[in-house]
Design a protein around this motif. Sequence first.
Motif, PDB file in Angstrom:
ATOM      1  N   TYR A 133     -11.829  -5.734  34.152  1.00  8.90           N
ATOM      2  CA  TYR A 133     -12.619  -6.714  33.397  1.00  8.90           C
ATOM      3  C   TYR A 133     -14.001  -6.115  33.190  1.00  8.90           C
ATOM      4  CZ  TYR A 133     -15.345 -10.986  32.527  1.00  8.90           C
ATOM      5  OH  TYR A 133     -16.195 -11.931  32.003  1.00  8.90           O
ATOM      6  N   VAL A 178      -7.940 -14.403  40.216  1.00  7.00           N
ATOM      7  CA  VAL A 178      -7.118 -15.224  39.331  1.00  7.00           C
ATOM      8  C   VAL A 178      -7.795 -15.416  37.980  1.00  7.00           C
ATOM      9  CG1 VAL A 178      -6.020 -17.461  39.032  1.00  7.00           C
ATOM     10  CG2 VAL A 178      -6.053 -16.388  41.290  1.00  7.00           C
ATOM     11  N   LYS A 179      -9.098 -15.773  37.984  1.00  9.27           N
ATOM     12  CA  LYS A 179      -9.843 -16.004  36.743  1.00  9.27           C
ATOM     13  C   LYS A 179     -11.195 -15.305  36.795  1.00  9.27           C
ATOM     14  CE  LYS A 179      -7.781 -20.558  35.794  1.00  9.27           C
ATOM     15  NZ  LYS A 179      -8.055 -21.985  35.516  1.00  9.27           N
ATOM     16  N   ASP A 180     -11.773 -15.076  35.600  1.00  6.51           N
ATOM     17  CA  ASP A 180     -13.110 -14.497  35.564  1.00  6.51           C
ATOM     18  C   ASP A 180     -14.158 -15.605  35.599  1.00  6.51           C
ATOM     19  OD1 ASP A 180     -13.430 -15.598  32.993  1.00  6.51           O
ATOM     20  OD2 ASP A 180     -12.793 -13.763  31.987  1.00  6.51           O
ATOM     21  N   GLU A 183     -13.670 -18.663  33.504  1.00  5.35           N
ATOM     22  CA  GLU A 183     -12.450 -19.429  33.786  1.00  5.35           C
ATOM     23  C   GLU A 183     -11.279 -18.998  32.899  1.00  5.35           C
ATOM     24  OE1 GLU A 183     -11.824 -21.838  36.272  1.00  5.35           O
ATOM     25  OE2 GLU A 183     -13.619 -20.815  36.983  1.00  5.35           O
ATOM     26  N   VAL A 184     -11.258 -17.699  32.547  1.00  4.94           N
ATOM     27  CA  VAL A 184     -10.177 -17.155  31.733  1.00  4.94           C
ATOM     28  C   VAL A 184      -9.155 -16.487  32.654  1.00  4.94           C
ATOM     29  CG1 VAL A 184      -9.544 -15.466  29.967  1.00  4.94           C
ATOM     30  CG2 VAL A 184     -11.647 -16.797  29.722  1.00  4.94           C
ATOM     31  N   TYR A 185      -7.884 -16.862  32.495  1.00  8.54           N
ATOM     32  CA  TYR A 185      -6.804 -16.203  33.224  1.00  8.54           C
ATOM     33  C   TYR A 185      -6.116 -15.224  32.280  1.00  8.54           C
ATOM     34  CZ  TYR A 185      -2.291 -15.300  35.417  1.00  8.54           C
ATOM     35  OH  TYR A 185      -1.194 -14.674  35.941  1.00  8.54           O
TER      36      TYR A 185
END
Length: 388
Positions: A133, A178-180, A183-185
């Motif tokens: 990421y 799990v998410k960045d 809140e993006v999975y």
Amino acid sequence: MRPSFFLFFLLSFIGFSQRTIDAVIVDGADNVPLEFVGIYNSKDHTISNEDGRFQFSSLLDSITIYRVGYDKLSTTFQKVKDTISLNKSVLELNEVTVTNEKTLWQKVGDSIRSNYPIYPYKEKFLLRGVLRYNGEITRIQDLQGKLERRTLLYTKEIDPDKKDFKVELTNMRKVGLVKDENEVYFIFETFYQLFMNFTPMNATGDAFDLTEATFNNGSKTNLSFQTKPEIENEEVNGHYIINNNDHAIERIYMAINNKDNPYKKDGNIRFRTVSVEKEMSLSKSSITNKYYIATAKYDVKVEVTDDKNSYTSFYDVSFILTTSNHEGDFPVKKNVSTSKDLFKIKYPYDQRYWNAQNQLLLTEEMLNFIEKVQDPNNEFKVRSNIKN
């Protein structure tokens, strides 16, 4: 008699004891670490990681070190140094001539059934997925198991089906966020999607310009392809390495760059694929005389934003596949769905197996990430099956 017998037994034991080496492979011109290099003999096989590092164990003394595009190195355990340099192969450019003879690609097509298993077979695999990421690792997953395929290649008579692959998972380790912070999975691909992406593809149609170059004293041809200038929305380039003796493909590399690719929408999230890279190396079995995918890599870059363009993030996901025991005589008992997001698959962690596993080593960056993300003070939600 006892001393003589004991000496014979000791020498026999020493002669057949397992040898192990740990080394790094680099490009001979610029000393850059080389990933995806095969290290093998007639019994064992491994590949180098992103650091160029590998660990290889075998009862045999012979070692072959090879990556397509580089000169093959044949050596022994005693001669291997801590750092191994490989030199690029020299290409000899062919002149283009117009004749009534079949083209090289037509010969490849005519040889499909003699070169590849166009029938069901089994093999063992190790699959690694790494998610970055904005340049930083956020997820690592290794899956090991047995695979039953319907076919290696799809012909006009064989249409793809979601039942074409059956997987028995035997080992897994995973750890990641799990998410960045937005809140993006990020959805991992499924076994089915990945195995289909690791299927050799045809890039020789009317949309491509082709160039041939021979090397290895004319025994191999580098068939390069490039989309024609009039193709506006997508730029595709790459090459096939073809064995001129049996017209089999030994390596495929393809890079796809999307130009102004439209966004797709999921809630208030917008995303689009920026680029894709695929690489596959195929090796010939001395038992069946068929070619199988020995190693493969699939890289995707995805751009993510929201409706307001309040941020722009990039995900880079990389999958590496390595296979062995092709057409092996073993059962494959399906215990995992091939249509499920890989990162959501559950399977227990076997510390003894992963401590001994040397088919694809973790890099220093990966080891540091695993240690950091397992920290209980980490602020993000972590999904993992690794027990401290």
